[in-house]
Write a protein that holds these residues in place. Structure first.
Motif, PDB file in Angstrom:
ATOM      1  N   LEU A 189       0.856  -1.184   0.000  1.00 26.23           N
ATOM      2  CA  LEU A 189       0.000   0.000   0.000  1.00 26.23           C
ATOM      3  C   LEU A 189       0.891   1.233   0.000  1.00 26.23           C
ATOM      4  O   LEU A 189       1.697   1.426   0.917  1.00 26.23           O
ATOM      5  CB  LEU A 189      -0.908   0.008   1.229  1.00 26.23           C
ATOM      6  N   VAL A 190       0.757   2.053  -1.035  1.00 23.53           N
ATOM      7  CA  VAL A 190       1.500   3.309  -1.126  1.00 23.53           C
ATOM      8  C   VAL A 190       0.551   4.436  -0.758  1.00 23.53           C
ATOM      9  O   VAL A 190      -0.530   4.571  -1.351  1.00 23.53           O
ATOM     10  CB  VAL A 190       2.073   3.526  -2.537  1.00 23.53           C
ATOM     11  N   VAL A 191       0.923   5.250   0.229  1.00 22.67           N
ATOM     12  CA  VAL A 191       0.067   6.318   0.736  1.00 22.67           C
ATOM     13  C   VAL A 191       0.741   7.651   0.466  1.00 22.67           C
ATOM     14  O   VAL A 191       1.900   7.857   0.847  1.00 22.67           O
ATOM     15  CB  VAL A 191      -0.186   6.152   2.246  1.00 22.67           C
ATOM     16  N   GLY A 192       0.033   8.568  -0.194  1.00 24.78           N
ATOM     17  CA  GLY A 192       0.594   9.881  -0.445  1.00 24.78           C
ATOM     18  C   GLY A 192      -0.163  10.633  -1.509  1.00 24.78           C
ATOM     19  O   GLY A 192      -1.135  10.128  -2.100  1.00 24.78           O
ATOM     20  N   ALA A 193       0.277  11.858  -1.758  1.00 25.03           N
ATOM     21  CA  ALA A 193      -0.337  12.694  -2.785  1.00 25.03           C
ATOM     22  C   ALA A 193       0.054  12.178  -4.165  1.00 25.03           C
ATOM     23  O   ALA A 193       1.079  11.506  -4.337  1.00 25.03           O
ATOM     24  CB  ALA A 193       0.083  14.149  -2.602  1.00 25.03           C
ATOM     25  N   GLU A 194      -0.761  12.529  -5.158  1.00 24.72           N
ATOM     26  CA  GLU A 194      -0.597  11.954  -6.489  1.00 24.72           C
ATOM     27  C   GLU A 194       0.748  12.269  -7.138  1.00 24.72           C
ATOM     28  O   GLU A 194       1.311  11.432  -7.844  1.00 24.72           O
ATOM     29  CB  GLU A 194      -1.721  12.438  -7.411  1.00 24.72           C
ATOM     30  N   ASP A 195       1.307  13.452  -6.895  1.00 22.34           N
ATOM     31  CA  ASP A 195       2.542  13.823  -7.579  1.00 22.34           C
ATOM     32  C   ASP A 195       3.729  12.967  -7.150  1.00 22.34           C
ATOM     33  O   ASP A 195       4.694  12.805  -7.914  1.00 22.34           O
ATOM     34  CB  ASP A 195       2.856  15.309  -7.354  1.00 22.34           C
ATOM     35  N   VAL A 196       3.691  12.398  -5.930  1.00 21.32           N
ATOM     36  CA  VAL A 196       4.774  11.543  -5.444  1.00 21.32           C
ATOM     37  C   VAL A 196       4.356  10.079  -5.429  1.00 21.32           C
ATOM     38  O   VAL A 196       5.110   9.190  -5.855  1.00 21.32           O
ATOM     39  CB  VAL A 196       5.223  11.972  -4.027  1.00 21.32           C
ATOM     40  N   ALA A 197       3.143   9.810  -4.945  1.00 21.78           N
ATOM     41  CA  ALA A 197       2.711   8.426  -4.750  1.00 21.78           C
ATOM     42  C   ALA A 197       2.504   7.682  -6.059  1.00 21.78           C
ATOM     43  O   ALA A 197       2.861   6.502  -6.180  1.00 21.78           O
ATOM     44  CB  ALA A 197       1.434   8.399  -3.921  1.00 21.78           C
ATOM     45  N   LEU A 198       1.936   8.341  -7.073  1.00 26.75           N
ATOM     46  CA  LEU A 198       1.652   7.641  -8.334  1.00 26.75           C
ATOM     47  C   LEU A 198       2.922   7.202  -9.063  1.00 26.75           C
ATOM     48  O   LEU A 198       3.027   6.043  -9.483  1.00 26.75           O
ATOM     49  CB  LEU A 198       0.776   8.512  -9.231  1.00 26.75           C
ATOM     50  N   PRO A 199       3.922   8.078  -9.239  1.00 26.42           N
ATOM     51  CA  PRO A 199       5.170   7.604  -9.870  1.00 26.42           C
ATOM     52  C   PRO A 199       5.854   6.502  -9.069  1.00 26.42           C
ATOM     53  O   PRO A 199       6.404   5.556  -9.642  1.00 26.42           O
ATOM     54  CB  PRO A 199       6.033   8.872  -9.934  1.00 26.42           C
TER      55      PRO A 199
END
Length: 655
Positions: A123-133
């Motif tokens: 599970l990766v938790v974070g905002a899209e600019d960091v978590a998605l890449p």
């Protein structure tokens, strides 16, 4: 006979072959210069010849591979270069080398481990600019779900490599391989449709499981002591290097791994509570990861969450929790053996440097390679966690023959437990007449500063007859403190609040001898007398858990932390006692005379149930006589009326 292979590492250290052979009792090879390089054939020949110890830990892998190649047993390796030879006082390090070799060959209990499996559910938790890449990169090796704080305009690619959800991570529990998460405002991405991903309607309380959590949200950590929670990787989203580092670490967390069982728990010894009355909470208060929780009258430790800091073992008053990697008994044996060998080799009053296998080992190596190294009288002792080296181990080391103990903290060490244990150890030393400087915490990150500290003034301590530290930690503490004081003649001395040694004080005016304290004492320090009303106490067994003070209905009990290593502490002594009351019917002794007299004075002729003398007399009778008197009294409900008269033949003939 076991042979010790010596090498001066390209002539960079001075070794006394004859002195080392005499000090260790081992057959020593000649002094090699390049045993791991140009003299490797000589090492192979020695390995073929039988059991070998190689005095070089840096090239342990080289010698292990060589042993496998020639069909020999894997040799034991011991570091005498960084720890002894590379030093401004290396020429005088033979006693230290003897101590290091003795500790290395000491047989220890094998560590206990359990298998932990991970299928790579991440599970990766974070905002899209960091978590998605990051999720995209991790999806090459892991099964990834990316949790965003809110739905985002995401244009899916030609292939869906990972799942995307939105919501608020409400809670997370568990550890590597078995995390459980709860998500509020959960919205799952719909894979179908044209254009950006659409999301479902939000719902609260969605739950799931995963093996790994990668947190790049930048918010508060999901767990206490997050760096100690296996499988939970956290990075500042504004630091690309840190994000890349946790991504790389997460990629390797697939498969089956061994986890060490750091501590052993014996529930029957635990003094956490009795009859729902809380007593000792030392381990609960100190555990940084929250691995310890109450389980009835004792505590239990989740081995998956435990990070092995050892603080629980060092503060446990009863030995219910004990460090097991290495075992406490092995630590005591190693301390005794190292001091013994150092002194037998001609040294006097060695000093002990306790360090961990990470920060401490690196500090010693850097000091040896680039600085002054360790003094010749400083013997390093490596353990998995310095938090497990508490007051018992400190005073035991001094009583085993060391002249000082230095504990080198690491950046990950828990400071509060270490400082509390230091304060208790120093209080014990003060009572025994030793200088408090004999035990020190070194909170240093500079190898040169470490050398400067150790080359500084030595504490002036007396030479004593070493003890043999056997048994539980509290028994060793008492024995060691007594040895440091020179015998049992010293008067009891005060210890800091919360110390696990001390006395129980009873207010005789307030105590009614109800004996509730005796019934709930977890260690048996409080005892009664079968022949008369008494509270007896054995100080040696008292854990200062406080249950007796908590349960006392009269608030008549207080604790007094102190150390008394005289014979008086080993025997039962009466804290409070009174004369029993004699039953007015049969003379049997029962109860407490002052209590019976007070009850009679309070109730007889004054209470509605005790207005007549017969009822008042019941108070002054033992249990048996009271039952008999009630049974034979007029109108007794126990009698069920008069017994019917036996019928005879005459009764039937009359009818």
């Amino acid at each position: 006979m076991t042979k010790l292979l010596l090498c001066d590492c390209a002539g960079t250290q001075t070794l006394d072959r004859e002195g080392i052979a005499k000090a260790t009792g081992l057959a020593c090879s000649k002094i090699h210069t390049g045993l791991c390089t140009r003299e490797l054939d000589l090492a192979a020949e020695a390995l073929r010849g039988g059991d070998v110890i190689v005095a070089c830990q840096q090239e342990a892998d080289t010698f292990e591979a060589l042993a496998e190649e020639v069909g020999a047993n894997t040799p034991l390796t011991v570091d005498i270069r960084d720890r002894a030879g590379w030093s401004d006082e290396g020429a005088r390090a033979t006693p230290k080398i003897a101590a290091l070799v003795a500790a290395a060959i000491l047989e220890r209990q094998p560590e206990k481990t359990i298998d932990v499996s991970s299928e790579g559910l991440c599970l990766v938790v974070g905002a899209e600019d960091v978590a998605l890449p990051l999720a995209e990169r991790l999806s090459e090796t892991l099964s990834v779900t990316c949790l965003l704080p809110e739905p985002a305009d995401i244009l899916p690619g030609t292939q869906r490599n990972f799942d995307v959800i939105a919501g608020r991570l409400k809670s997370a529990t568990g550890s590597f391989g078995a995390f459980k998460v709860t998500i509020d405002a959960y919205q799952g991405a719909r894979p179908g449709g044209r254009g950006p991903l659409s999301f479902s309607e939000p719902m609260n309380g969605a739950s799931s499981q995963c093996d790994i959590i990668v947190d790049v949200s930048g918010g508060a950590a999901l767990f206490p002591a997050p760096e100690k929670r296996d499988g939970y990787l956290r990075a500042d989203p504004g630091d690309p290097a840190a994000v890349a580092r946790v991504g790389s670490e997460a990629s390797g967390l697939v498969g089956t791994f061994e986890k060490t069982l750091h501590v052993a728990v014996e529930p029957t010894l635990c003094a956490h509570s009795r009859a729902e009355q809380t007593g000792c909470t030392r381990c609960l208060d100190l555990c940084p990861t929250g691995a310890i929780s109450p389980a009835g009258d004792h505590v239990e430790i989740d081995p998956m969450i435990c990070a092995g800091c050892g603080a629980c073992s060092s503060v446990c008053p009863s030995g219910a929790v004990s460090f097991d990697a290495p075992a406490v008994a092995d630590t005591f044996r190693a301390l005794r053996l190292m001091a013994e060998r150092f002194i037998a080799a001609g040294g006097t009053l060695p000093r002990l440097l306790v360090h961990d296998d990470g920060h401490g080992r690196e500090m010693i190596a850097l000091s040896a390679r680039l600085g002054r190294g360790l003094p010749a009288d400083v013997v390093p002792f490596e353990i998995a966690s310095v938090g497990a080296f508490g007051h018992a181990e400190m005073v035991a080391a001094l009583a085993s023959g060391f002249g000082a103990v230095h504990v080198l903290l690491s950046p990950k060490s828990e400071r509060d437990p270490a400082e509390r244990e230091l304060a208790l150890a120093r209080a014990l030393l003060g009572g025994a007449g030793w200088p408090y400087e004999a035990v020190q915490l070194l909170d240093l990150n500079d190898p040169d500063a470490l050398s400067d500290q150790l080359y500084g003034p030595r504490p002036k301590v007396p030479q004593i007859e070493p003890i043999l530290p056997l048994g539980p930690r509290r028994d060793v503490t008492r024995l060691a403190t007594r040895a440091l004081a020179g015998g049992p003649e010293a008067a009891p001395f005060a210890l800091p609040e919360g110390a696990p040694y001390g006395a129980v004080l009873v207010d005789s005016e307030a105590c009614t001898l109800c004996l509730s304290c005796v019934g709930l004492c977890p260690s048996g320090a409080l005892d009664d007398n079968a022949d008369k009303p008494e509270i007896r106490f054995k100080e040696d067994a008292c854990l200062q858990c406080g249950i007796c003070a908590t349960i006392c209905p009269e608030d008549a009990i207080t604790l007094k932390p102190q150390m008394d290593f005289s014979e008086a502490a080993l025997t039962l002594r009466v804290l409070h006692g009174e004369e029993p009351f004699a039953c007015i019917e049969c003379g049997a002794l029962f109860g407490v005379k002052s209590t019976i007299d007070k009850i009679v004075e309070t109730l007889a002729g004054k209470h509605s149930m005790f207005t007549n003398s017969d009822n008042a007399r019941l108070i002054q009778m033992c249990d048996d006589c009271r039952v008999k008197a009630q049974y034979h009294s007029e109108g007794s409900p126990f009698r069920m009326g008069d017994r019917p008269r036996p019928r005879t033949t005459d009764d039937y003939l009359k009818n």
